[in-house]
Design a protein around this motif. Structure first.
Motif, mmCIF file in Angstrom:
data_model
loop_
_atom_site.group_PDB
_atom_site.id
_atom_site.type_symbol
_atom_site.label_atom_id
_atom_site.label_comp_id
_atom_site.label_asym_id
_atom_site.label_seq_id
_atom_site.Cartn_x
_atom_site.Cartn_y
_atom_site.Cartn_z
ATOM 1 N N HIS A 1 -1.584 7.400 7.765
ATOM 2 C CA HIS A 1 -0.411 8.139 7.308
ATOM 3 C C HIS A 1 -0.815 9.312 6.425
ATOM 4 N N GLN A 2 -1.775 9.099 5.532
ATOM 5 C CA GLN A 2 -2.184 10.160 4.612
ATOM 6 C C GLN A 2 -2.833 11.322 5.345
ATOM 7 N N MET B 1 -2.553 15.554 4.924
ATOM 8 C CA MET B 1 -3.745 16.403 4.799
ATOM 9 C C MET B 1 -3.937 17.311 6.013
ATOM 10 N N GLY B 2 -3.181 17.059 7.073
ATOM 11 C CA GLY B 2 -3.349 17.835 8.295
ATOM 12 C C GLY B 2 -4.537 17.390 9.127
ATOM 13 N N GLU B 3 -5.168 16.264 8.760
ATOM 14 C CA GLU B 3 -6.349 15.778 9.467
ATOM 15 C C GLU B 3 -5.931 15.017 10.720
ATOM 16 N N LYS B 4 -6.469 15.428 11.870
ATOM 17 C CA LYS B 4 -6.155 14.772 13.150
ATOM 18 C C LYS B 4 -7.447 14.628 13.955
ATOM 19 N N PRO B 5 -8.163 13.518 13.734
ATOM 20 C CA PRO B 5 -9.500 13.382 14.337
ATOM 21 C C PRO B 5 -9.519 12.905 15.783
ATOM 22 N N TYR B 6 -8.343 12.682 16.396
ATOM 23 C CA TYR B 6 -8.312 12.137 17.752
ATOM 24 C C TYR B 6 -7.659 13.148 18.703
ATOM 25 N N CYS C 1 4.139 10.749 -0.846
ATOM 26 C CA CYS C 1 5.567 10.562 -0.593
ATOM 27 C C CYS C 1 5.941 9.130 -0.959
ATOM 28 N N ASP C 2 7.158 8.703 -0.628
ATOM 29 C CA ASP C 2 7.634 7.380 -1.056
ATOM 30 C C ASP C 2 7.440 6.297 -0.003
ATOM 31 N N ASP C 3 6.681 6.585 1.050
ATOM 32 C CA ASP C 3 6.390 5.565 2.061
ATOM 33 C C ASP C 3 5.408 4.535 1.519
ATOM 34 N N SER C 4 5.496 3.324 2.025
ATOM 35 C CA SER C 4 4.511 2.293 1.707
ATOM 36 C C SER C 4 4.218 1.497 2.977
ATOM 37 N N PHE C 5 3.068 0.840 2.996
ATOM 38 C CA PHE C 5 2.585 0.242 4.236
ATOM 39 C C PHE C 5 2.037 -1.154 3.996
ATOM 40 N N ALA C 6 2.097 -1.953 5.068
ATOM 41 C CA ALA C 6 1.635 -3.334 4.976
ATOM 42 C C ALA C 6 0.119 -3.430 5.055
ATOM 43 N N HIS C 7 -0.535 -2.417 5.630
ATOM 44 C CA HIS C 7 -1.979 -2.471 5.823
ATOM 45 C C HIS C 7 -2.634 -1.197 5.290
ATOM 46 N N TYR D 1 0.843 -1.192 0.000
ATOM 47 C CA TYR D 1 0.000 0.000 0.000
ATOM 48 C C TYR D 1 0.889 1.257 0.000
ATOM 49 N N PRO D 2 1.218 1.781 -1.213
ATOM 50 C CA PRO D 2 2.090 2.956 -1.293
ATOM 51 C C PRO D 2 1.317 4.259 -1.092
#
Length: 288
Positions: free
Chosen positions: A24-25, A29-34, A11-17, A6-7
């Motif tokens: 991460h995204q 976006m600056g979104e912080k719902p917690y 940016c060039d990060d990728s993820f297993a889930h 899951y890239p």
């Protein structure tokens, strides 16, 4: 090394889930719902909020079975254990460095690409890590969410608090393997070693100078730009370095935190104390 499925398309990060990618995204976006209900901070992931709350409670439910350290997060424990085993499972495909954490490898690669995917929305700076951006923003807000439980000081970074506490305990757990000096922080040791090697890995892209610390480059560049980020809240002066602002404020407060251990004089600047001590050295009688 096989890339995670899951890239990130920013940016060039990728993820297993997939869920990790979505969290991460939110950082882009600056979104912080917690939100934290103690301080005015919010997080992109609920588990980050849970971990953060432990900075308020002091809870560390994850013990190391090798040494006596405890951790507030299980992944922090896993990474810590590699300090005992020396395991570094993440190689760089550009140079010969290996890393104990995949995140460290991702960040390291940006030293090759120059990528800084995390821009500040207040000034023109960008950063290679989101954590760096979060800490940087506190230079604008003045936020210091980490209090010392021994004295009345507060810090903008948890690792700064950890290092500060060693000023109370005297702990210096990082020895130099070249000379007999010990240091309270691993970064201090890394920088110190460059005094032995002469390494200056941080060049200025305007002139030919290079520096042993990245922070020195940032400060040096202001000699080219004239940039001054640090205003005095008493008068109308601005400064290119925070340390200069701190010293300047003492002209308003009268604070002199550097006392002479021979006479009753105190000084606002440590260098003035050093010069003053030479007077006492010259005054010592010659007993030979």
């Amino acid at each position: 090394m096989e890339k995670n499925p899951y890239p990130c398309d920013i940016c060039d990060d990728s993820f297993a889930h997939c869920n990790t990618l979505k969290s991460h995204q939110r950082a882009h976006m600056g979104e912080k719902p917690y939100p934290c209900d103690v301080y005015d901070r919010s997080f992109t992931q609920s588990n980050n909020l849970t971990s953060h709350k432990r900075t308020h409670t002091g809870e560390k439910p994850y013990p190391c079975d090798v040494c006596d350290k405890w951790f507030s997060r299980n992944d922090s424990l896993t990474k810590h254990k590699r300090s005992h085993t020396g395991e570094k499972p993440y190689p760089c495909d550009v140079c010969d460095k290996w890393f104990s954490r995949s995140h460290n490898l991702t960040v390291h690669k940006r030293t090759h690409t120059g990528e800084k995917p995390y821009p500040c929305d207040i000034c023109e700076k960008s950063f290679s890590q989101n954590e760096q951006l979060t800490v940087h923003k506190r230079t604008h807000t003045g936020e210091k969410p980490y209090p010392c439980d021994v004295c009345d000081k507060w810090f903008s970074r948890n690792d700064s608090l950890t290092k500060h506490k060693r000023s109370h305990t005297g702990e210096k757990p990082y020895p130099c393997d070249v000379c007999d000096k010990w240091f309270c922080g691993s970064h201090n040791l890394t920088v110190h070693k460059r005094a032995h090697t002469g390494e200056k890995p941080y060049p200025c892209d305007i002139c030919e100078k290079s520096f042993s610390q990245s922070s020195q480059v940032a400060v040096h560049k202001r000699t080219h730009t004239g940039e001054k980020h640090y205003p005095c809240d008493v008068c109308d002066k601005w400064f290119s370095q925070n340390v200069h602002l701190v010293v300047h404020k003492r002209t308003h407060t009268g604070e002199k935190p550097y006392p002479c251990d021979v006479c009753e004089k105190s000084f606002a600047v440590s260098s003035n104390l050093t010069k003053h001590r030479r007077i006492h050295i010259r005054e010592k009688p010659n007993l030979t």
